[in-house]
Design a protein around this motif. Structure first.
Motif, PDB file in Angstrom:
ATOM      1  N   ARG A  37      39.567   5.277  -1.687  1.00  0.00           N
ATOM      2  CA  ARG A  37      40.846   4.620  -1.968  1.00  0.00           C
ATOM      3  C   ARG A  37      40.883   4.045  -3.391  1.00  0.00           C
ATOM      4  O   ARG A  37      41.902   4.068  -4.073  1.00  0.00           O
ATOM      5  CB  ARG A  37      41.109   3.517  -0.949  1.00  0.00           C
ATOM      6  N   ALA A  40      41.495   6.810  -5.779  1.00  0.00           N
ATOM      7  CA  ALA A  40      42.883   7.245  -5.596  1.00  0.00           C
ATOM      8  C   ALA A  40      43.825   6.285  -6.315  1.00  0.00           C
ATOM      9  O   ALA A  40      44.761   6.699  -6.998  1.00  0.00           O
ATOM     10  CB  ALA A  40      43.224   7.331  -4.115  1.00  0.00           C
ATOM     11  N   LYS A  41      43.554   4.982  -6.185  1.00  0.00           N
ATOM     12  CA  LYS A  41      44.408   3.982  -6.836  1.00  0.00           C
ATOM     13  C   LYS A  41      44.305   4.089  -8.346  1.00  0.00           C
ATOM     14  O   LYS A  41      45.291   3.981  -9.061  1.00  0.00           O
ATOM     15  CB  LYS A  41      43.971   2.573  -6.414  1.00  0.00           C
ATOM     16  N   VAL A  45      46.519   9.048  -7.275  1.00  0.00           N
ATOM     17  CA  VAL A  45      46.563  10.331  -6.580  1.00  0.00           C
ATOM     18  C   VAL A  45      46.387  10.110  -5.081  1.00  0.00           C
ATOM     19  O   VAL A  45      45.947   9.053  -4.635  1.00  0.00           O
ATOM     20  CB  VAL A  45      45.475  11.317  -7.065  1.00  0.00           C
ATOM     21  N   ASN A  46      46.724  11.131  -4.335  1.00  0.00           N
ATOM     22  CA  ASN A  46      46.604  11.111  -2.898  1.00  0.00           C
ATOM     23  C   ASN A  46      45.142  10.920  -2.472  1.00  0.00           C
ATOM     24  O   ASN A  46      44.262  11.598  -2.994  1.00  0.00           O
ATOM     25  CB  ASN A  46      47.118  12.465  -2.410  1.00  0.00           C
ATOM     26  N   PRO A  47      44.880  10.007  -1.534  1.00  0.00           N
ATOM     27  CA  PRO A  47      43.488   9.797  -1.093  1.00  0.00           C
ATOM     28  C   PRO A  47      42.844  11.071  -0.527  1.00  0.00           C
ATOM     29  O   PRO A  47      41.636  11.273  -0.710  1.00  0.00           O
ATOM     30  CB  PRO A  47      43.619   8.722  -0.006  1.00  0.00           C
ATOM     31  N   ASN A  48      43.630  11.916   0.123  1.00  0.00           N
ATOM     32  CA  ASN A  48      43.075  13.178   0.637  1.00  0.00           C
ATOM     33  C   ASN A  48      42.560  14.064  -0.497  1.00  0.00           C
ATOM     34  O   ASN A  48      41.616  14.829  -0.327  1.00  0.00           O
ATOM     35  CB  ASN A  48      44.127  13.948   1.439  1.00  0.00           C
TER      36      ASN A  48
ATOM     37  N   GLY B  28      48.056  10.970   8.366  1.00  0.00           N
ATOM     38  CA  GLY B  28      47.237  11.022   7.161  1.00  0.00           C
ATOM     39  C   GLY B  28      47.905  11.695   5.984  1.00  0.00           C
ATOM     40  O   GLY B  28      47.336  11.764   4.906  1.00  0.00           O
ATOM     41  N   GLU B  29      49.113  12.186   6.209  1.00  0.00           N
ATOM     42  CA  GLU B  29      49.799  12.953   5.170  1.00  0.00           C
ATOM     43  C   GLU B  29      50.844  12.127   4.427  1.00  0.00           C
ATOM     44  O   GLU B  29      51.561  11.349   5.029  1.00  0.00           O
ATOM     45  CB  GLU B  29      50.544  14.118   5.833  1.00  0.00           C
ATOM     46  N   ILE B  30      50.913  12.336   3.119  1.00  0.00           N
ATOM     47  CA  ILE B  30      52.006  11.761   2.338  1.00  0.00           C
ATOM     48  C   ILE B  30      52.896  12.929   1.905  1.00  0.00           C
ATOM     49  O   ILE B  30      52.458  13.817   1.177  1.00  0.00           O
ATOM     50  CB  ILE B  30      51.490  11.004   1.093  1.00  0.00           C
ATOM     51  N   ILE B 167      49.182   3.808  -1.880  1.00  0.00           N
ATOM     52  CA  ILE B 167      47.776   4.199  -1.685  1.00  0.00           C
ATOM     53  C   ILE B 167      47.023   3.084  -0.956  1.00  0.00           C
ATOM     54  O   ILE B 167      46.199   3.346  -0.078  1.00  0.00           O
ATOM     55  CB  ILE B 167      47.108   4.530  -3.044  1.00  0.00           C
ATOM     56  N   ALA B 168      47.346   1.826  -1.284  1.00  0.00           N
ATOM     57  CA  ALA B 168      46.694   0.693  -0.605  1.00  0.00           C
ATOM     58  C   ALA B 168      47.053   0.674   0.881  1.00  0.00           C
ATOM     59  O   ALA B 168      46.229   0.307   1.716  1.00  0.00           O
ATOM     60  CB  ALA B 168      47.108  -0.619  -1.270  1.00  0.00           C
ATOM     61  N   TRP B 170      47.979   3.311   2.701  1.00  0.00           N
ATOM     62  CA  TRP B 170      47.675   4.586   3.350  1.00  0.00           C
ATOM     63  C   TRP B 170      46.471   4.460   4.288  1.00  0.00           C
ATOM     64  O   TRP B 170      45.512   3.769   3.999  1.00  0.00           O
ATOM     65  CB  TRP B 170      47.372   5.635   2.276  1.00  0.00           C
ATOM     66  N   HIS B 171      46.553   5.090   5.448  1.00  0.00           N
ATOM     67  CA  HIS B 171      45.359   5.277   6.286  1.00  0.00           C
ATOM     68  C   HIS B 171      45.509   6.550   7.106  1.00  0.00           C
ATOM     69  O   HIS B 171      46.607   7.113   7.195  1.00  0.00           O
ATOM     70  CB  HIS B 171      45.076   4.046   7.158  1.00  0.00           C
TER      71      HIS B 171
END
Lengths: 125, 233
Positions: A37, A40-41, A45-48, B28-30, B167-168, B170-171
């Motif tokens: 994370r 990503a921050k 970008v996307n964490p995935n 889990g998707e954005i 992003i913070a 997101w999970h």
């Protein structure tokens, strides 16, 4: 570093950036990479995508992931080889640019020499 | 699967806002829901949120009807929704009362990430107000977050902090849909992009797959919507 989404997948650009951190010594063998994370921050970008970056670095034998502990730079990573590979890539695009301008290899080398002389402190490093 | 939409049609009088939309949303998707103004983005989000009933087609959200899982779906409307007299603390109290799962810790963290000053809403700038409204929505304990133009009309610093706050928040168990026309700025955040044009899905693809072919989401957006003649940031 600025990501450029029109220059290929973001995960490859980020994997290369982390390789650069290792090549420069900002990250040492055995060091832990930032949590998913956090990275990503930092790059927005996307964490995935970061998960994919760490997967790619592991596939390349640069990092390894310990369940629950994080991702680490491998102790046996060959930093010199990473440095050489990155420099070769830079050299290839330099050469490509020279060819696109219709210049010979000698002219390209001469241009490199001129830059070295114009900026001696950086050239000596 | 968080949500499944099949053949959604929605008309307002003679205007067909949605003309047969299929969409799947996964945990889990954005997802970036992209398209120019008037392409149907807001209508589609409202259908998923259970705020609008489609004329035709099927919507399943979290295994049931969208109207029955309102608490698990967080929806940020495009227009301001907080009254002018409220301060951060009162927003917190209100949301705790209405939504049992409201995460106070997350809310306070998001207020920090988004740098929202402690002033009544009417004394906040447009960007600060937008950031406060987003913080409250992201702190809901939801499975699906639907954000309608969270970046629209805000300054670059606000937009940047909003990207960070998503992003913070997101999970892996939650899904996010972000409707925007600010494609270039938000594209690194998306797993998948869905292009909506005149009420139809004209593209639904993983963002990295487009970039694999040497084109950014923005490049493809310009190809698809270039003739619509609206600016892309």
């Amino acid at each position: 570093m600025k990501l450029d989404p029109s220059r290929g997948p973001i995960y490859l650009q980020l994997a290369q950036e982390i390789t650069r951190w290792i090549a420069r010594g900002d990250l040492q063998p055995g060091d832990r990479l930032p949590p998913v994370r956090e990275l990503a921050k930092r790059f927005r970008v996307n964490p995935n995508t970061v998960v994919q970056v760490y997967g790619e670095l592991e596939r390349q034998g640069i990092t390894h992931t310990q369940r629950g502990r994080g991702t680490f730079v491998r102790e046996d990573v060959e930093v010199a080889a990473l440095r050489r590979a990155l420099l070769q890539e830079a050299a290839a695009s330099f050469l490509e640019e020279a060819r696109a301008l219709g210049l010979t290899l000698e002219e390209a080398m001469a241009a490199l020499q001129e830059v070295v002389h114009a900026r001696p402190t950086e050239g000596d490093r | 699967m968080l949500a499944q939409l099949r053949g959604i049609v929605k008309t307002y009088g003679a205007v067909e806002a949605l003309r047969g939309v299929d969409l799947e949303l996964r945990p889990g998707e954005i997802v970036g829901l992209l398209g120019p103004n008037g392409s149907g983005k807001t209508t589609l989000l409202k259908v998923i949120a259970g705020l609008l009933l489609p004329d035709r087609g099927g919507v399943t959200v979290l295994g049931g009807s969208p109207r029955r899982c309102r608490g698990a779906v967080a929806y940020l409307p495009e227009l301001p929704y907080l009254p002018g007299w409220m301060r951060t603390a009162q927003v917190e109290t209100l949301f705790r009362r209405i939504f049992p799962g409201f995460r106070v810790d997350s809310f306070r963290e998001l207020i920090g990430v988004l740098r929202v000053p402690d002033r009544p809403v009417r004394g906040l700038s447009k960007g600060e107000r937008g950031r406060l409204e987003l913080a409250a929505i992201l702190a809901l304990n939801a499975k699906l977050y639907l954000l309608d133009e969270p970046l629209g009309g805000l300054d670059p610093v606000s937009r940047d902090r909003i990207l960070q706050s998503v992003i913070a928040a997101w999970h892996k168990e939650a899904g996010f849909v972000i409707a925007t026309h600010l494609v270039a700025e938000a594209e690194p955040l998306f797993d998948r992009v869905v292009f909506l044009r005149e009420g139809k899905v004209v593209l639904d693809a993983p963002a990295e797959e487009l970039r694999e072919k040497g084109k950014s989401v923005r490049d493809v957006y310009l190809e698809v919507f270039g003739d619509v003649g609206l600016p892309v940031a």
